[in-house]
Design a protein around this motif. Structure first.
Motif, short mmCIF file in Angstrom:
data_model
loop_
_atom_site.label_atom_id
_atom_site.label_comp_id
_atom_site.label_asym_id
_atom_site.label_seq_id
_atom_site.Cartn_x
_atom_site.Cartn_y
_atom_site.Cartn_z
N ASP A 134 -10.22 67.04 10.98
CA ASP A 134 -11.27 68.28 11.11
C ASP A 134 -12.45 67.92 10.07
N SER A 147 -9.90 67.60 1.53
CA SER A 147 -8.98 66.21 1.62
C SER A 147 -8.25 65.70 -0.22
N ASN A 165 -7.96 60.89 4.68
CA ASN A 165 -7.18 61.90 4.85
C ASN A 165 -7.88 63.04 5.48
N SER A 179 -13.06 69.73 6.92
CA SER A 179 -11.32 70.12 6.05
C SER A 179 -11.48 69.69 4.54
N ARG A 212 -7.35 61.82 9.07
CA ARG A 212 -5.61 61.98 9.19
C ARG A 212 -5.89 63.37 10.19
N GLN A 213 -6.69 63.74 9.30
CA GLN A 213 -6.20 65.78 9.57
C GLN A 213 -7.39 66.18 10.90
#
Length: 366
Positions: free
Chosen positions: A298, A303, A292, A301, A295-296
């Motif tokens: 960053d 997840s 995840n 970040s 996919r983002q």
């Protein structure tokens, strides 16, 4: 809807990867323990192999040995993966490998559970093997001059002294077999000849037992001959003289010994299975949370991590559809013999001639 969704920050993901790295190395040690337990059980069964029937009871130690070796290899690889997953960029190396790794590890943990259950289910097969093996060993007890059987007397005597037992089910088992060799019988004595003739099979049977059945804790000298004859011995009643001989049968004594070993090993394997399952769960959370993050885009970040992306029913339905599609693909390949250029004719009326009449019928009408 995802199953058991958990939100991870970058710090939590890094800590999870570090903890899983340590746990995987601990799992390598537990794999070595499983291998050692399987080897120990194999040696213990081999020690009493002469008084066991030739049944396949070695599958349990062989299973433990194999599971132990596989555990060392799988958890070594898992430790390397978790160590690299601390850095998101290094995770890209293992992204395609992690899902097959998790699936293989899941089936491996299932094998560990099967190994634990096998340790508890071996009781009946072991009892039958001991029953047949001890019966045969006692029957050939007297054959000290026969090749292949010359050491059975020593084996049975050592067994009875070590496990403080007598006979298969009890000391009376010796009354039903001839355990004295004919070379040690004086055929010139009328008593010996009459005892042999009185038996249908021509065996020399007596109410006596080998010396190894004597109870070392008995306060009186051991009575081996004429055990059931109270008048043959002073101040003796064979119904109450339980201290004179070992009362427990060797089958029961060996079964209790091996059952204790199997239960201890089974409990250890069961604890190992729970530990491996917890490590596998952690690796799954780590994999989904890192995917995840990718996919983002960053790496810092938050997840989500989960065990299943969809619910159990949706996942089962999706896998069932995949299996059905694979089955249909195999049917098409069989029909075309694997040649994609061959077109399978359709029976639909849309491919018939004018007015939806089959070509053959058009020809006849014309």
């Amino acid at each position: 809807m995802a199953v058991l969704r958990v939100k991870f920050t970058k710090t939590k993901r890094d800590k999870l990867a570090q903890v899983l790295w340590i746990l995987n190395w601990i799992s390598v040690v537990t794999g070595a323990i499983l291998f050692s337990l399987g080897l120990f059980l194999k040696v213990e069964l081999h020690k009493q192999g002469e008084v066991m029937a030739e049944r396949d009871i070695q599958y349990v130690p062989n299973m433990l040995i194999a599971v132990g070796l596989i555990a060392c290899a799988i958890n070594f690889l898992g430790g390397k993966i978790c160590y690299d997953c601390v850095d998101t960029t290094k995770f890209l190396r293992w992204k395609l490998i992690m899902l097959p790794y998790i699936i293989c590890t899941f089936f491996f943990t299932f094998c560990v559970l099967v190994g634990a259950l096998m340790c508890y289910c071996m009781h009946w097969e072991l009892e039958e093997s001991l029953n047949l093996g001890l019966t045969e060993a006692m029957r050939f007890y007297k054959d000290t001059d026969t090749p292949g059987r010359c050491f059975l007397k020593r084996t049975v005597d050592m067994l009875q002294m070590q496990f403080q037992c007598c006979g298969n089910n009890g000391y009376k088992d010796w009354f039903q077999i001839q355990w004295i060799s004919n070379r040690y019988l004086d055929m010139s004595q009328k008593e010996v000849v009459d005892r042999i003739r009185s038996n249908v099979n021509g065996k020399y049977l007596l109410d006596g037992v080998p010396f190894s059945c004597c109870n070392i804790n008995s306060p009186r000298p051991c009575i081996q001959q004429q055990i059931t004859n109270d008048s043959a011995h002073f101040n003796y009643e064979h119904q109450t003289e339980e201290l004179n001989l070992w009362m427990k049968g060797c089958r029961q004594a060996l079964l209790e010994y091996y059952t204790h070993i199997m239960q201890s090993i089974g409990l250890t394997v069961l604890i190992t299975w729970l530990f491996e399952l917890s490590v596998l769960t952690g690796v799954r959370y780590l994999q989904t949370s890192l995917e995840n993050v990718l996919r983002q885009g960053d790496p810092n970040s938050e997840s989500d991590g989960y065990l299943l992306e969809n619910s159990f029913m949706e996942t089962a339905r999706m896998n069932l559809n995949i299996i059905k599609s694979l089955g249909k693909g195999n049917q098409i390949d069989t029909a075309t013999n694997g040649d994609p250029n061959i077109n399978v004719p359709s029976t639909s009326k849309a491919h018939y001639g004018p007015d939806n009449v089959p070509p053959k019928q058009i020809t006849e009408d014309s």
